[in-house]
Every structure is written in C-alpha cells, then in structure tokens.
Design an enzyme around this catalytic site. Structure first.
Site, mmCIF file in Angstrom:
data_model
loop_
_atom_site.group_PDB
_atom_site.id
_atom_site.type_symbol
_atom_site.label_atom_id
_atom_site.label_comp_id
_atom_site.label_asym_id
_atom_site.label_seq_id
_atom_site.Cartn_x
_atom_site.Cartn_y
_atom_site.Cartn_z
ATOM 1 N N GLY A 20 -1.924 4.085 4.111
ATOM 2 C CA GLY A 20 -2.204 3.656 2.753
ATOM 3 C C GLY A 20 -3.495 4.304 2.276
ATOM 4 N N HIS A 42 0.503 -0.591 7.560
ATOM 5 C CA HIS A 42 0.593 0.650 8.322
ATOM 6 C C HIS A 42 -0.566 0.694 9.310
ATOM 7 C CE1 HIS A 42 4.055 2.329 6.469
ATOM 8 N NE2 HIS A 42 3.511 2.466 5.268
ATOM 9 N N ALA A 43 -0.541 1.682 10.195
ATOM 10 C CA ALA A 43 -1.588 1.771 11.210
ATOM 11 C C ALA A 43 -2.973 1.752 10.565
ATOM 12 C CB ALA A 43 -1.396 3.028 12.048
ATOM 13 N N GLU A 44 -3.140 2.457 9.466
ATOM 14 C CA GLU A 44 -4.420 2.451 8.757
ATOM 15 C C GLU A 44 -4.184 2.442 7.250
ATOM 16 O OE1 GLU A 44 -7.205 2.377 10.481
ATOM 17 O OE2 GLU A 44 -6.572 3.136 12.440
ATOM 18 N N THR A 45 -5.085 1.763 6.552
ATOM 19 C CA THR A 45 -5.207 1.909 5.105
ATOM 20 C C THR A 45 -6.632 2.374 4.832
ATOM 21 O OG1 THR A 45 -3.563 0.206 4.623
ATOM 22 C CG2 THR A 45 -5.106 0.761 2.869
#
Length: 269
Positions: A20, A42-45
């Site tokens: 994101g 998600h894994a990272e934003t």
C-alpha cells in the site's frame, strides 16, 4: 486519503510484493497509520509526505505491517518511488527521510528504480537450538543481520531445499527479532539469477513475505563474497515470486527492480 496498491519487484501485475502507498500532507497519529495498514492488510503499507525544500531529504517515509511499524522496507520504498514518479509528484532521484537514515530512489531509463540502502552487517553465529526443526532444513551457515533487519540469514543445502521449505512459523518466531531469511546458490546460473531466497517474518505478522528488498541488503554481501562479484540477481522463490538486482558498494547496497500500480482508491472514513 488516496491509497494505491503497487506490485513491487516485478514488471507484471499480481506478482512481486504488493504494498500500500499513501501520500499525505503530514503524518496523522500512529494509531491511525496502524489501522490503515491493518485494513490494507499487505506485508507493508508506506506513508509519505513532502518535506520543505532545501533540507537533506525530499519526502518523509514510514512503513507499517498490519501489526507494527518497521525500521526498513525495500519493496514499499520502491512502490512509493514508483507512485511519485508515475503521478508526477516528484521528478528524478528522491531522498526519503526514514528510521534507517536517508534512502535514495533513482528512476532509470528502462523503467526500473534503484534504491540505495545500508548494507546489513553480517555476523556468523551458532545455529540456535531448534531452528533446523522450525525451518524444516539443516543450516549450512547462520548469520545475524544486525539491528536494522533483525533477521537470521540461514544458508541451506541447495535451491530445491529452499523451494520445498514448509516451516513452523510459530516455532520460527522464537529465533530472531523479525524472522528468517533462507537462501541457497542457484542450481543453474544460466537461469538468470545467482541465488534464491525465501523470507519468513512471523514476529511482524508476515508468515512469508513475497519479495523482500531489505533482506537483499544481507543477501548481497553474503553471496557477493562467495561468488566473487559485486553485481548479482536474486530470485525470491515465494508463490508470487520476484527478482531483485543487487550491487554491493561497501557499506551501501543498490537494489533495483520494477513496479506496477494495480489498484487506486480512496479511504472514506
């Protein structure tokens, strides 16, 4: 608040690692950022806002998993740089002020982006008791990757072993701050990559990360020393898969890859 979902370290949608990306005027409180990251899931934003002109960086950048803020993230930095360049929000190299210092992302003529990251300091350590059982493979070498990553880098026998790993994620959580990077030399260098890896990060809410840029700041020095070349290509062999080109430059590591925006939307609350 506009949210974009960008697949990083890939040139096609629905591959690589989705992140994101949220561009802001200023950071809201941490609880708000964490809740948005949890919703994106998600894994990272990545959250970024423009900084005043004339300083040491152009944009402030922070990264959140669904459960916590992290100190360093490669794929979400690549995704943010991609959004800035494709939307016209920033032209040319962009300097990000982060918890890991100033990180520079440079767009290339071929459409890729090169990230300038700190090289992870590697320290050989004894394999912790139980890590072989938790990972499902016997380590050939184990290295601590330092405070920025908080991982154990574990070399296993061969590429087939990396592809076949089915770890006990709960058990893995006891052996490092963030998780485990499992790696092996490529079986066939003619395949277009020099080494393979998979990354398991149960302590930050990510059982398996699809493509991990930050992990390659440890993989690059590890494999460059063994293969005798500063420039390499790594294949992260997750189900989504992706490739990261690396170039070791002493205390810095260059990470290069492409990205694709697949979703754009607006937060309504």
């Amino acid at each position: 608040m506009r949210i974009r979902i960008v697949d990083a370290f890939t040139d096609r949608p629905f591959a690589g690692n989705p992140a994101g990306v949220v561009l802001l005027d200023a950071f809201p409180d941490d609880d708000r950022l964490q809740k948005v990251a949890m919703e994106v899931n998600h894994a990272e934003t990545a959250f970024a806002h423009r900084l005043p002109a004339g300083g040491g960086a152009d944009w402030a950048l922070r990264w959140f998993t669904p459960v916590t803020e992290v100190a360093l993230c490669g794929h979400a930095t690549l995704a943010t740089a991609h959004v800035l360049h494709t939307t016209g929000a920033h032209q040319g190299p962009v300097r990000f002020a982060t918890r890991s210092g100033v990180l520079v992302a440079t767009p290339r003529e071929d459409g890729s982006v090169t990230l300038d990251f700190p090289t992870a300091p590697l320290t050989p350590v004894e394999a912790p008791a139980g890590v072989a059982e938790a990972l499902g493979a016997e380590p050939r070498a184990v290295l601590d990757t330092g405070p920025n990553l908080g991982d154990l880098l574990v070399e296993v026998a061969d590429e087939r072993t990396v592809h076949g790993l089915a770890p006990d994620h709960k058990a893995l959580a006891a052996h490092s701050e963030r998780g485990i990077i499992a790696t092996a030399r490529a079986d066939d260098p003619a395949g277009g990559y020099d080494y393979v890896s998979r990354c398991f990060f149960p302590n930050v809410g990510i059982d398996e990360d699809p493509v991990t840029g930050s992990a390659h700041t440890a993989l690059a020095p590890f494999w460059s020393e063994r293969l005798g070349r500063p420039g390499l290509t790594g294949l992260q062999a997750s189900p989504r898969s992706g490739r990261v080109r690396t170039e070791l430059r002493g205390e810095r590591t260059l990470l290069s890859g492409r990205a694709v925006t697949v979703i754009e939307g607006e937060l309504l609350v």
